[in-house]
Design a protein around this motif. Structure first.
Motif, PDB file in Angstrom:
ATOM      1  N   UNK A  17     -10.399  -8.969 -27.115  1.00 20.42           N
ATOM      2  CA  UNK A  17     -10.816  -9.774 -25.969  1.00 20.42           C
ATOM      3  C   UNK A  17     -11.849 -10.812 -26.377  1.00 20.42           C
ATOM      4  N   UNK A  18     -12.836 -10.398 -27.144  1.00 27.58           N
ATOM      5  CA  UNK A  18     -13.881 -11.315 -27.583  1.00 27.58           C
ATOM      6  C   UNK A  18     -13.323 -12.442 -28.454  1.00 27.58           C
ATOM      7  N   UNK A  19     -12.430 -12.073 -29.369  1.00 33.53           N
ATOM      8  CA  UNK A  19     -11.886 -13.072 -30.281  1.00 33.53           C
ATOM      9  C   UNK A  19     -11.083 -14.117 -29.526  1.00 33.53           C
ATOM     10  N   UNK A  20     -10.247 -13.683 -28.607  1.00 34.35           N
ATOM     11  CA  UNK A  20      -9.458 -14.656 -27.866  1.00 34.35           C
ATOM     12  C   UNK A  20     -10.350 -15.575 -27.034  1.00 34.35           C
ATOM     13  N   UNK A  21     -11.395 -15.023 -26.460  1.00 33.02           N
ATOM     14  CA  UNK A  21     -12.276 -15.879 -25.670  1.00 33.02           C
ATOM     15  C   UNK A  21     -13.029 -16.867 -26.553  1.00 33.02           C
ATOM     16  N   UNK A  22     -13.369 -16.465 -27.755  1.00 29.47           N
ATOM     17  CA  UNK A  22     -14.156 -17.302 -28.660  1.00 29.47           C
ATOM     18  C   UNK A  22     -13.314 -17.956 -29.753  1.00 29.47           C
ATOM     19  N   UNK A  23     -12.000 -18.032 -29.521  1.00 26.00           N
ATOM     20  CA  UNK A  23     -11.093 -18.565 -30.531  1.00 26.00           C
ATOM     21  C   UNK A  23     -11.495 -19.971 -30.977  1.00 26.00           C
ATOM     22  N   UNK A  37      -7.348 -24.678 -31.197  1.00 23.78           N
ATOM     23  CA  UNK A  37      -8.012 -24.105 -30.014  1.00 23.78           C
ATOM     24  C   UNK A  37      -9.334 -24.814 -29.743  1.00 23.78           C
ATOM     25  N   UNK A  38      -9.653 -24.977 -28.499  1.00 24.32           N
ATOM     26  CA  UNK A  38     -10.882 -25.679 -28.117  1.00 24.32           C
ATOM     27  C   UNK A  38     -11.981 -24.683 -27.768  1.00 24.32           C
ATOM     28  N   UNK A  39     -13.201 -25.121 -28.002  1.00 23.73           N
ATOM     29  CA  UNK A  39     -14.352 -24.304 -27.617  1.00 23.73           C
ATOM     30  C   UNK A  39     -14.426 -24.192 -26.103  1.00 23.73           C
ATOM     31  N   UNK A  40     -14.729 -22.992 -25.631  1.00 21.04           N
ATOM     32  CA  UNK A  40     -14.948 -22.789 -24.193  1.00 21.04           C
ATOM     33  C   UNK A  40     -16.430 -22.848 -23.901  1.00 21.04           C
TER      34      UNK A  40
END
Length: 332
Positions: free
Chosen positions: A239-245, A328-331
């Motif tokens: 979960x963390x990795x996908x959010x911070x991809x 992937x873009x920074x969130x």
């Protein structure tokens, strides 16, 4: 900066089994004739009542004896095996393996479905014999063994945290030795047979994409398996990795790492480590292999006509990367 977000339910639904319908094999694959029957070698050996019965066991299982045990069927080896088969500690591992895995119908179904997918894509593939064994955590054999004709699952390695005896390894390695991770681990090892590599490309990007192909192979033959079991991260780590991809990807770009060739640097992102502090203290080890997996996924999504064998045969890692359009873009 690497952040934690509690979005597990969404990610598990998205990247796990995805519901019963997604777990159904297409008719053309389901109809591939494959029948897997797991041979329980530990039951046969550890129930032996004499050296003569051990000798008979070896005689009846020549492939297992020659390829996995790699011993001759002579009096000295028979005596040594009989002594091990009557060892109380090993007997305990046999009983615990039985408790952890039962009749192994779940694993038989997993393997049968995986081999159907492989046979569909590689009709010439010969499904190997599948055996289990209790190894004494290395005394009698490895945790996993794969050859053209034999696949062996070392059950005592995969009993899990409740095991009385566990492999001597760091905790982050021990986390992989759980029942539900055994078949994915075996398929990852089997992927080496199909995954062509480019020895001339030792860049970090090359290593990332090569390993990404291996994970993609596992996801293809075990489509109902969550990412966490394939790469052996926790659900929270996934979960963390996908959010911070986007942040993770920015690290590789900002540090100009993709075409780095130093084995020392490459190993920081590909090798076995409890974490990757260069990205963030909470980033898991092997983070580069996970990124490589996403690159391959994007490549295959953008190239739906590319078959699994074609992907496995492709050794132009830069082509895969360039055509993936991975960005992937920074969130915020």
């Amino acid at each position: 900066m690497y952040y934690r977000f509690f979005i597990l339910a969404v990610l598990i639904f998205t990247f796990g089994c995805g519901g019963d319908k997604s777990c159904e094999l297409p008719d053309e694959i389901a109809d591939v004739p494959v029948d897997v029957e797991i041979g329980r070698m530990e039951k046969a050996l550890f129930s032996a009542k004499s050296e003569a019965e051990v000798a008979a066991f070896l005689e009846e299982n020549p492939l297992f004896m020659q390829k996995y045990l790699q011993i001759p069927n002579d009096a000295e080896q028979v005596k040594a095996l009989y002594e091990l088969s009557t060892n109380a500690a090993l007997d305990s591992l046999v009983l615990q393996s039985e408790e952890a895995f039962g009749d192994m119908k779940v694993q038989e179904q997993q393997l049968e479905r995986a081999f159907k997918v492989i046979k569909y894509h590689y009709p010439e593939y010969h499904v190997p014999q599948v055996k289990t064994f209790v190894t004494g955590l290395g005394s009698l054999g490895n945790d996993l063994f794969v050859s053209d004709s034999l696949l062996v699952l070392g059950l005592d390695y995969f009993i899990g945290p409740k095991a009385r005896y566990r492999p001597q390894a760091y905790d982050y390695i021990l986390a992989r030795y759980q029942p539900e991770k055994m078949v994915p681990a075996a398929m990852l090892l089997l992927s080496n047979r199909f995954n062509k590599t480019n020895a001339a490309d030792r860049t970090l990007l090359g290593e990332m994409v090569s390993m990404g192909k291996a994970y993609y192979f596992v996801q293809s033959v075990l489509p109902c398996t969550p990412d966490s079991l394939i790469i052996s991260y926790t659900d929270q780590q996934i979960a963390d990795i996908f959010h911070n991809e986007g942040r993770i990807w920015a690290h590789f770009l900002e540090k100009e790492l993709l075409f780095e060739k130093s084995p020392f640097v490459v190993n920081k992102y590909i090798g076995e480590r409890p974490n990757t502090p260069e990205v963030d203290a909470s980033a898991p080890g092997r983070i580069g292999t996970w990124v490589g997996w996403q690159i391959v996924r994007h490549y295959m999504q953008r190239n739906p006509d590319v078959s699994l064998p074609e992907l496995m045969a492709e050794t132009d890692y830069r082509k895969i990367f360039n055509e993936s359009k991975y960005k992937p873009e920074k969130k915020r």
